[in-house]
Design a protein around this motif. Structure first.
Motif, PDB file in Angstrom:
ATOM      1  N   GLN A  23      12.366  -2.953   0.940  1.00 26.13           N
ATOM      2  CA  GLN A  23      11.666  -4.307   0.332  1.00 26.13           C
ATOM      3  C   GLN A  23      12.975  -5.057  -0.685  1.00 26.13           C
ATOM      4  OE1 GLN A  23       8.275  -3.429  -1.416  1.00 26.13           O
ATOM      5  NE2 GLN A  23       7.474  -1.941   0.705  1.00 26.13           N
ATOM      6  N   SER A  82       5.807 -15.334  -0.228  1.00 25.71           N
ATOM      7  CA  SER A  82       4.513 -15.806  -0.437  1.00 25.71           C
ATOM      8  C   SER A  82       4.023 -15.095   1.380  1.00 25.71           C
ATOM      9  CB  SER A  82       4.002 -17.217  -0.304  1.00 25.71           C
ATOM     10  OG  SER A  82       4.260 -17.188  -2.008  1.00 25.71           O
ATOM     11  N   TRP A 104       4.228 -11.862   1.523  1.00 26.35           N
ATOM     12  CA  TRP A 104       3.111 -10.609   0.764  1.00 26.35           C
ATOM     13  C   TRP A 104       2.163 -11.171   1.301  1.00 26.35           C
ATOM     14  CZ3 TRP A 104       4.636  -8.713  -3.895  1.00 26.35           C
ATOM     15  CH2 TRP A 104       2.671  -7.334  -4.762  1.00 26.35           C
ATOM     16  N   PRO A 159      -1.147  -6.568  -2.052  1.00 28.71           N
ATOM     17  CA  PRO A 159      -0.006  -5.473  -2.483  1.00 28.71           C
ATOM     18  C   PRO A 159       0.798  -4.231  -2.889  1.00 28.71           C
ATOM     19  CG  PRO A 159      -1.939  -6.491  -4.654  1.00 28.71           C
ATOM     20  CD  PRO A 159      -1.474  -6.714  -3.266  1.00 28.71           C
ATOM     21  N   TRP A 203       3.632  -2.923  -0.624  1.00 27.87           N
ATOM     22  CA  TRP A 203       4.484  -2.996  -1.588  1.00 27.87           C
ATOM     23  C   TRP A 203       4.934  -1.675  -2.144  1.00 27.87           C
ATOM     24  CZ3 TRP A 203       8.028  -6.797  -0.963  1.00 27.87           C
ATOM     25  CH2 TRP A 203       8.361  -8.103   0.286  1.00 27.87           C
ATOM     26  N   PRO A 227       4.906  -7.623  -8.292  1.00 25.77           N
ATOM     27  CA  PRO A 227       4.633  -8.685  -8.383  1.00 25.77           C
ATOM     28  C   PRO A 227       5.937  -8.855  -9.798  1.00 25.77           C
ATOM     29  CG  PRO A 227       2.708  -8.010  -8.349  1.00 25.77           C
ATOM     30  CD  PRO A 227       3.300  -6.966  -8.197  1.00 25.77           C
ATOM     31  N   ILE A 235       9.758  -7.908  -7.861  1.00 25.64           N
ATOM     32  CA  ILE A 235       9.917  -9.614  -6.989  1.00 25.64           C
ATOM     33  C   ILE A 235      10.505 -10.242  -7.480  1.00 25.64           C
ATOM     34  CG2 ILE A 235       9.188 -10.592  -5.999  1.00 25.64           C
ATOM     35  CD1 ILE A 235       6.793  -8.770  -4.785  1.00 25.64           C
ATOM     36  N   LEU A 258       1.927 -14.409  -7.380  1.00 26.76           N
ATOM     37  CA  LEU A 258       1.817 -13.265  -6.447  1.00 26.76           C
ATOM     38  C   LEU A 258       0.543 -12.286  -6.688  1.00 26.76           C
ATOM     39  CD1 LEU A 258       5.557 -11.776  -6.735  1.00 26.76           C
ATOM     40  CD2 LEU A 258       3.867 -13.328  -4.787  1.00 26.76           C
TER      41      LEU A 258
END
Length: 754
Positions: free
Chosen positions: A701, A715, A718, A724, A727, A731, A734, A754
């Motif tokens: 990622q 975006s 995501w 999220p 993931w 945020p 990221i 996010l």
């Protein structure tokens, strides 16, 4: 108006008058509604009345028919009562006639019995004489005397017949008893059975059973003593010499079973069902006496008490791995343990046979109720309180002590004699230890005692979980020497050293080899433990064929202890793997990964083309990792090797993530990093059968974020992954990774939602 008269005070005011008026209006309206309801049902009521009027003539006819039926039933009832009264009178008369006939027959039979018994005794026809006496004893003597008085007004002949038959019964009982004793003394089985059949005809059932049971016990005693003498005279070279006492006590049990099988039909035929318990009680007492004698000779010949005392003393005063000078060789107990289990198993089989036969006999001959319950309690008390049962409990206790000693000492010997063969991942003690444990538990199963099996299983679990795991842990606690070594050569060198009787390999080489071998031992032991638990769950119930549901639950509870053993072995493996991570993996992997910082990831087109052709960082890292894994690939079991790769992967990803955060990237640098991550994933995936992609989730990622063309492009990634939760990067993570891109503006990163 009456109500108005009662409320004169209310009518004195206009409000009161108005209130009374309103009530009258309401009552009038209610009455009108009721009248309207009744009038609305007028047609329905008139139709009902017309229907009733039409039915009235039919009711008259029904009433007339009912009266006729009642008169007919009354007549029939009176007639039936008259007939049944006559039938009852006839039945009473028939019963009285039948009773009279029976009395007459009894009187005639009395005379026949009186004459016949004397003749039969003179001719020594004891069966016929007993039949006459039995017929006489089945008569109601009081009624016979009364009948003789009523018929002849003289009962002298009847009284004489009674006296004669009583004397004949006494005389015949004495003769039969004497003849039975003579047949027993002469060992004439046919005559013994002949006179045994006569006792119940004379009303001497209890005496017959006692004498016959004593005779059977004497025969059992003679046979048992003969078998014991033969056992004592058996040559030690005989192939059955090691189990001769088990064979002797088995012959005793088989003899009792044979006696019951042969004579039970005879007892049931002449004495009736439900009398086998008496005979079984006598046979059990004789079994107690003879088994006590056999077990005493067994203990004396096999030195059982001395061995038990010696083992008790040793286990009380010595540690598990001490080396006392005075202790038994466990091999010397092997044959003794086998004979103990055979003896206990045969005793359990014998007890089940007696219980089944007597219970079947009681179910046939004794109705259910307090009597049967009392007899069943007597049976259980006889079996459980017998000398045989007590001695078998003592025997089982001695067996469990010796089996525990055999298991522990054999395992210690396997550990002391441990060796490593070339080409083998494990040492010899793993197979030896689990062979010993399995052998001991299987032997306990042949004793037919669930308590014995569970005790041995518990001892095995304690031995494996404490002593055996401690042996493995003690070797791993010495650590894995740092430095590089070709472990294939180390195996060859150590094997040659052992064969030649001298030490040629260096201490570090031996230490590395033994560390990995014992780590493999722990892994192989985990598999053996699981296999042992599954196999015992199938094998033990097949040996103990009479297991109840509660006993099965008890067995499963004991076998669950092997799960604790597997957990302890897994902890040993984790301990060893942690040492490899700290000593071998981390000191090497971290410097290799740190070279990432020396390679720039802000690339021009030319740099990108050169980097893509050479891939200096990832290829060097893969080469180093492959070299490191190559040292262990042929030296670890498959499971341990996969675990090592998993630990290596976790260490690489964790440290690579740290150095990536310290680097900077442009668009081409992010593309290169993405390719490096993919190459690393591809290589490590090819080295193991386990799935390791999950460990690269964060790095993958991060590569995706660093490979974006625009900040806002995140975006799309995501939002397309349903939030999220899919993931691994938060945020905040990221945004931090995005700041590594020198071509992304910090204001654009901050504006991300996010």
């Amino acid at each position: 108006m009456a109500s108005l008269g009662k409320n004169e005070d209310v009518l004195c005011t206009s409000d009161g008058i108005e209130s009374v008026y309103n009530k009258l209006v309401a009552q009038e309206e209610e009455i009108n509604n009721g009248l309207e309801t009744l009038l609305s049902r007028q047609c329905h009521l008139e139709a009902k009345l017309r229907g009733i009027t039409k039915v009235l003539p039919n009711l008259q006819i029904v009433h007339s028919d009912a009266q006729q039926l009642a008169e007919m039933i009354t007549f029939t009832s009176t007639l039936a009562e008259n007939v049944s009264s006559k039938v009852r009178q006839l039945d009473i008369a028939r019963s009285r006639v039948s009773e009279c006939q029976q009395r007459v027959h009894d009187l005639l039979d009395l005379q026949l019995c009186s004459d016949g018994v004397q003749t039969a005794l003179r001719n020594e026809d004891f069966e016929k004489a007993a039949a006459h006496v039995h017929r006489f004893l089945s008569m109601d003597q009081h009624l016979l005397k009364q009948t003789a008085d009523d018929v002849a007004e003289d009962c002298t002949s009847v009284t004489n017949s009674f006296s004669l038959l009583h004397e004949a019964a006494t005389q015949l009982g004495a003769v039969v008893t004497q003849k039975f004793d003579e047949a027993v003394h002469a060992d004439d089985l046919a005559s013994v059975e002949r006179f045994f059949k006569i006792f119940p005809l004379l009303g001497m059932q209890d005496e017959g059973l006692v004498r016959f049971s004593s005779y059977l016990c004497s025969k059992l005693k003679d046979t048992a003593l003969k078998n014991l003498r033969l056992a004592l005279e058996t040559n030690t070279s005989d192939k059955r010499a090691n189990v001769i006492y088990a064979d002797t006590i088995t012959l005793l049990f088989e003899g009792i079973a044979r006696v019951i099988e042969i004579h039970q039909p005879l007892i049931e035929t002449y004495y009736g069902p439900g009398r086998l318990l008496t005979v079984a009680s006598y046979l059990q007492r004789e079994c107690d006496r003879q088994s006590k004698r056999i077990l005493a000779e067994f203990s004396k010949c096999r030195h059982l008490e001395k061995i038990v005392q010696q083992v008790n003393e040793y286990m009380r005063t010595n540690n598990v791995y001490s080396k006392p000078t005075d202790k038994l060789d466990p091999k010397e107990l092997d044959l003794l343990l086998g004979e103990l289990t055979i003896m206990h198993s045969r005793a359990e089989l014998y007890v089940r046979f007696i219980r089944r036969r007597v219970m079947n006999d009681l179910e046939i001959g004794v109705p259910s109720g307090d009597t049967r319950t009392a007899l069943v309690s007597e049976l259980e008390a006889m079996l459980n309180g017998s000398e045989l049962c007590h001695r078998m409990q003592e025997l089982l206790s001695s067996y469990l002590l010796l089996e525990r000693y055999f298991m522990e000492e054999s395992v210690k010997k396997a550990v002391v004699m441990d060796s490593v063969e070339e080409g083998s991942h494990t040492s010899s003690m793993v197979d030896d230890v689990f062979f010993i444990v399995r052998k001991c538990i299987r032997r306990a199963g042949t004793s037919s005692s669930l308590d014995g099996v569970c005790a041995v299983i518990n001892n095995a679990c304690a031995l494996l979980e404490t002593d055996f795991c401690e042996v493995l842990r003690r070797q791993l606690r010495q650590g894995y020497p740092s430095g590089y070594l070709d472990l294939t050569q180390a195996y060859s060198v150590l094997h040659t050293s052992i064969q030649q009787g001298r030490l040629q390999a260096s201490d570090s080489e031996q230490a590395r080899l033994m560390f990995l071998t014992y780590l493999n031992n722990a892994d192989a032991s985990t598999e053996y433990t699981d296999t042992l638990r599954r196999s015992l769950m199938d094998e033990v119930p097949s040996v103990l064929t009479t297991m109840s549901e509660n006993e099965r639950v008890k067995l499963e509870s004991c076998l669950s202890g092997l799960g604790s053993v597997a957990a302890s072995l897994k902890a040993v493996i984790d301990y060893g793997m942690e040492q490899l991570r700290v000593i071998v993996i981390k000191p090497r992997v971290n410097p290799w990964v740190d070279t990432f910082l020396s390679v720039s990831h802000q690339l021009s087109e030319e740099d990108f083309a050169n980097y893509e052709a050479n891939e200096p960082f990832v290829q060097n890292l893969i080469m180093n990792l492959d070299g490191l894994l190559g040292l262990f690939r042929g030296s670890l079991t498959t499971s341990n090797y996969d675990t090592l790769v998993s630990i290596l992967t976790a260490e690489v990803t964790a440290h690579l993530e740290k150095v990536v955060i310290k680097s900077t990237f442009n668009r081409l640098g992010g593309l290169v990093f993405d390719k490096e991550v993919r190459a690393l994933v591809s290589y490590l995936t090819s080295t193991t059968s386990w799935s390791i992609r999950d460990k690269f989730a964060r790095l993958t990622q991060m590569a995706t974020v660093l490979n974006l063309e625009r900040v806002t492009e995140i975006s799309d990634y995501w939002g397309s992954n349903s939030g999220p939760l899919t993931w691994r990067l938060t945020p905040a993570d990221i945004r931090q990774v995005m700041t590594l891109r020198t071509d992304f503006r910090s204001d654009d990163i901050k504006r991300l939602k996010l």
